[in-house]
Design an enzyme around this catalytic site. Structure first.
Site, PDB file in Angstrom:
ATOM      1  N   LYS A  13       5.739  20.132  41.938  1.00 43.15           N
ATOM      2  CA  LYS A  13       7.636  20.904  42.049  1.00 43.15           C
ATOM      3  C   LYS A  13       7.586  21.683  41.454  1.00 43.15           C
ATOM      4  CE  LYS A  13       8.781  18.029  37.922  1.00 43.15           C
ATOM      5  NZ  LYS A  13       7.244  17.668  37.854  1.00 43.15           N
ATOM      6  N   ARG A  88      15.986  13.559  35.006  1.00 44.65           N
ATOM      7  CA  ARG A  88      14.850  12.635  34.859  1.00 44.65           C
ATOM      8  C   ARG A  88      15.877  11.626  34.611  1.00 44.65           C
ATOM      9  NH1 ARG A  88      11.091  17.974  33.435  1.00 44.65           N
ATOM     10  NH2 ARG A  88       9.626  16.474  33.366  1.00 44.65           N
ATOM     11  N   ARG A 127      -4.581  23.397  34.878  1.00 44.07           N
ATOM     12  CA  ARG A 127      -3.603  24.892  34.752  1.00 44.07           C
ATOM     13  C   ARG A 127      -3.769  25.698  33.552  1.00 44.07           C
ATOM     14  NH1 ARG A 127       2.399  22.612  35.360  1.00 44.07           N
ATOM     15  NH2 ARG A 127       1.874  21.339  33.779  1.00 44.07           N
ATOM     16  N   ARG A 160      -0.767  25.378  27.906  1.00 46.67           N
ATOM     17  CA  ARG A 160       0.502  24.801  27.544  1.00 46.67           C
ATOM     18  C   ARG A 160      -0.412  23.621  26.912  1.00 46.67           C
ATOM     19  NH1 ARG A 160       4.609  23.050  32.412  1.00 46.67           N
ATOM     20  NH2 ARG A 160       5.228  20.890  30.927  1.00 46.67           N
ATOM     21  N   ARG A 171       3.250  11.906  29.179  1.00 51.76           N
ATOM     22  CA  ARG A 171       3.441  12.622  30.027  1.00 51.76           C
ATOM     23  C   ARG A 171       4.096  11.154  31.838  1.00 51.76           C
ATOM     24  NH1 ARG A 171       1.470  18.259  30.245  1.00 51.76           N
ATOM     25  NH2 ARG A 171       3.417  18.285  32.116  1.00 51.76           N
TER      26      ARG A 171
HETATM   27  P1  AP5 Z   1       3.232  22.363  38.793  1.00 57.14           P
HETATM   28  O1  AP5 Z   1       3.925  22.764  40.489  1.00 57.14           O
HETATM   29  O2  AP5 Z   1       3.238  23.596  37.878  1.00 57.14           O
HETATM   30  O3  AP5 Z   1       3.621  21.312  39.019  1.00 57.14           O
HETATM   31  P2  AP5 Z   1       5.044  20.638  38.212  1.00 57.14           P
HETATM   32  O4  AP5 Z   1       5.320  19.599  38.984  1.00 57.14           O
HETATM   33  O5  AP5 Z   1       5.820  21.474  38.650  1.00 57.14           O
HETATM   34  O6  AP5 Z   1       4.264  20.646  36.711  1.00 57.14           O
HETATM   35  P3  AP5 Z   1       4.824  20.152  35.702  1.00 57.14           P
HETATM   36  O7  AP5 Z   1       3.878  20.143  34.362  1.00 57.14           O
HETATM   37  O8  AP5 Z   1       5.219  21.682  34.823  1.00 57.14           O
HETATM   38  O9  AP5 Z   1       6.244  19.260  35.572  1.00 57.14           O
HETATM   39  P4  AP5 Z   1       6.322  18.418  34.045  1.00 57.14           P
HETATM   40  O10 AP5 Z   1       7.892  17.620  34.844  1.00 57.14           O
HETATM   41  O11 AP5 Z   1       5.904  17.416  33.071  1.00 57.14           O
HETATM   42  O12 AP5 Z   1       7.116  20.132  33.277  1.00 57.14           O
HETATM   43  P5  AP5 Z   1       8.009  20.455  32.902  1.00 57.14           P
HETATM   44  O13 AP5 Z   1       8.349  21.819  32.765  1.00 57.14           O
HETATM   45  O14 AP5 Z   1       9.114  20.021  33.997  1.00 57.14           O
HETATM   46  O15 AP5 Z   1       1.542  22.063  39.088  1.00 57.14           O
HETATM   47  C1  AP5 Z   1       0.234  22.185  38.407  1.00 57.14           C
HETATM   48  C2  AP5 Z   1      -0.318  22.428  38.995  1.00 57.14           C
HETATM   49  O16 AP5 Z   1      -1.458  21.757  40.293  1.00 57.14           O
HETATM   50  C3  AP5 Z   1      -0.661  23.683  39.140  1.00 57.14           C
HETATM   51  O17 AP5 Z   1      -2.350  24.746  38.350  1.00 57.14           O
HETATM   52  C4  AP5 Z   1      -0.751  24.187  40.301  1.00 57.14           C
HETATM   53  O18 AP5 Z   1      -1.665  25.768  40.591  1.00 57.14           O
HETATM   54  C5  AP5 Z   1      -1.073  22.958  41.067  1.00 57.14           C
HETATM   55  N1  AP5 Z   1      -1.329  22.779  42.351  1.00 57.14           N
HETATM   56  C6  AP5 Z   1       0.844  22.837  43.170  1.00 57.14           C
HETATM   57  N2  AP5 Z   1       0.421  21.826  43.710  1.00 57.14           N
HETATM   58  C7  AP5 Z   1      -0.698  21.785  44.159  1.00 57.14           C
HETATM   59  C8  AP5 Z   1      -1.457  21.279  45.290  1.00 57.14           C
HETATM   60  N3  AP5 Z   1      -1.231  20.728  46.063  1.00 57.14           N
HETATM   61  N4  AP5 Z   1      -2.598  20.872  45.672  1.00 57.14           N
HETATM   62  C9  AP5 Z   1      -3.585  21.242  44.869  1.00 57.14           C
HETATM   63  N5  AP5 Z   1      -3.029  21.914  42.982  1.00 57.14           N
HETATM   64  C10 AP5 Z   1      -1.624  22.019  43.468  1.00 57.14           C
HETATM   65  O19 AP5 Z   1       8.696  20.288  31.660  1.00 57.14           O
HETATM   66  C11 AP5 Z   1       7.897  20.086  30.226  1.00 57.14           C
HETATM   67  C12 AP5 Z   1       8.418  19.265  29.140  1.00 57.14           C
HETATM   68  O20 AP5 Z   1      10.196  19.468  28.463  1.00 57.14           O
HETATM   69  C13 AP5 Z   1       8.994  17.664  29.744  1.00 57.14           C
HETATM   70  O21 AP5 Z   1       7.389  16.907  29.206  1.00 57.14           O
HETATM   71  C14 AP5 Z   1      10.014  17.162  28.227  1.00 57.14           C
HETATM   72  O22 AP5 Z   1       9.550  17.638  26.839  1.00 57.14           O
HETATM   73  C15 AP5 Z   1      11.183  18.880  28.632  1.00 57.14           C
HETATM   74  N6  AP5 Z   1      11.768  18.505  29.673  1.00 57.14           N
HETATM   75  C16 AP5 Z   1      11.778  18.925  30.799  1.00 57.14           C
HETATM   76  N7  AP5 Z   1      13.086  19.032  31.372  1.00 57.14           N
HETATM   77  C17 AP5 Z   1      13.783  17.684  31.007  1.00 57.14           C
HETATM   78  C18 AP5 Z   1      14.267  16.756  31.238  1.00 57.14           C
HETATM   79  N8  AP5 Z   1      16.089  16.479  32.751  1.00 57.14           N
HETATM   80  N9  AP5 Z   1      14.768  15.965  30.417  1.00 57.14           N
HETATM   81  C19 AP5 Z   1      13.802  15.301  29.417  1.00 57.14           C
HETATM   82  N10 AP5 Z   1      12.987  16.100  28.789  1.00 57.14           N
HETATM   83  C20 AP5 Z   1      13.259  17.550  29.388  1.00 57.14           C
END
Ligand code: AP5
Length: 217
Positions: A13, A88, A127, A160, A171
């Protein structure tokens, strides 16, 4: 244009949101980044959410909705925005609907990026990110410099605290229990598009562009 990127942790994402932001000149709103900045600043909110995030659980709907309500009122969101990590839960989606009703909610597109769990665990455990500018590295295809200093800003490149395999599995469970229902929710509203996230980053982006440039809901 209001774009929601839906998908499990590590589905890509954030990676795709940055590409969309550059191409279409609308801001990326990453709720994870917003929360991590609060944790880093040791604000009251940061202190409240730190352990929740480290345990791979979701922060409460009330807090998240307040954050989004405030953020989308900023002037840079006037022409649209990309939501990366929000909504979410169903209550978050319902609150968003009310918030954007006043604007043109007809321009909403929800894109689900789907990737199998084992690939997600591989991606996330490899990552690394710069704790200063947030630049993303991945030991599989773009490793951080040997001294772990960011090539963009010189900041520390770290893993992270919620990117360990154990927490990623938690997660993923949270995603299945609370977030996956949004796929159905938006499908029924005729807003959902699906992209195969197992393809290369470039190909995933091309598929997203095709969706965004298509007329209709
Ligand atoms: P990346 O693009 O970073 O993936 P992502 O989907 O953004 O992953 P996140 O881990 O950041 O998402 P998340 O939803 O768990 O965490 P968030 O920060 O939102 O890609 C991942 C890796 O893969 C990278 O190294 C990239 O280079 C690689 N990659 C990407 N595309 C690729 C491809 N096509 N091929 C190969 N490699 C690839 O949330 C963190 C925490 O915050 C949550 O757990 C929760 O506690 C809290 N939180 C955030 N938002 C909310 C909400 N709305 N409600 C409640 N709690 C929330």
């Amino acid at each position: 244009m209001v774009i929601i990127l839906l998908g499990a942790p590590g589905a890509g994402k954030g990676t795709q949101a940055k590409r969309i932001m550059q191409e279409y000149r609308i801001p990326q709103i990453s709720t994870g980044d917003i929360l991590r900045a609060e944790v880093e600043a040791q604000s009251d909110l940061g202190k409240l959410v730190k352990s929740i995030m480290e345990q791979g659980q979701l922060v409460s709907d009330d807090i998240m909705i307040q954050i989004i309500e405030k953020r989308i009122q900023q002037p840079d969101c006037r022409k649209g925005f990309i939501l990366d990590g929000f909504p979410r839960t169903i209550p978050q989606a319902q609150a968003l609907e009310e918030l954007i009703q006043k604007r043109d909610s007809g321009r909403l597109k929800v894109i689900e990026i789907s990737v199998p769990d084992e690939e997600i665990i591989k991606r996330i455990s490899n990552r690394r990110v710069c704790r200063v500018c947030g630049k993303d590295y991945n030991r599989l295809f773009h490793p951080p410099p040997p001294d772990n200093r960011c090539e963009v800003c010189g900041g520390d490149v770290i893993q992270r605290s919620d990117d360990t395999e154990e927490t990623v599995r938690k997660r993923l469970a949270e995603y299945r229990n609370k977030t996956a229902a949004l796929v159905d929710y938006y499908e029924k509203k005729n807003r959902l598009y699906r992209v195969n996230g197992l393809q290369s980053i470039d190909q995933v982006f091309r598929d997203i562009q095709t969706i965004l440039e298509r007329n209709g809901p």
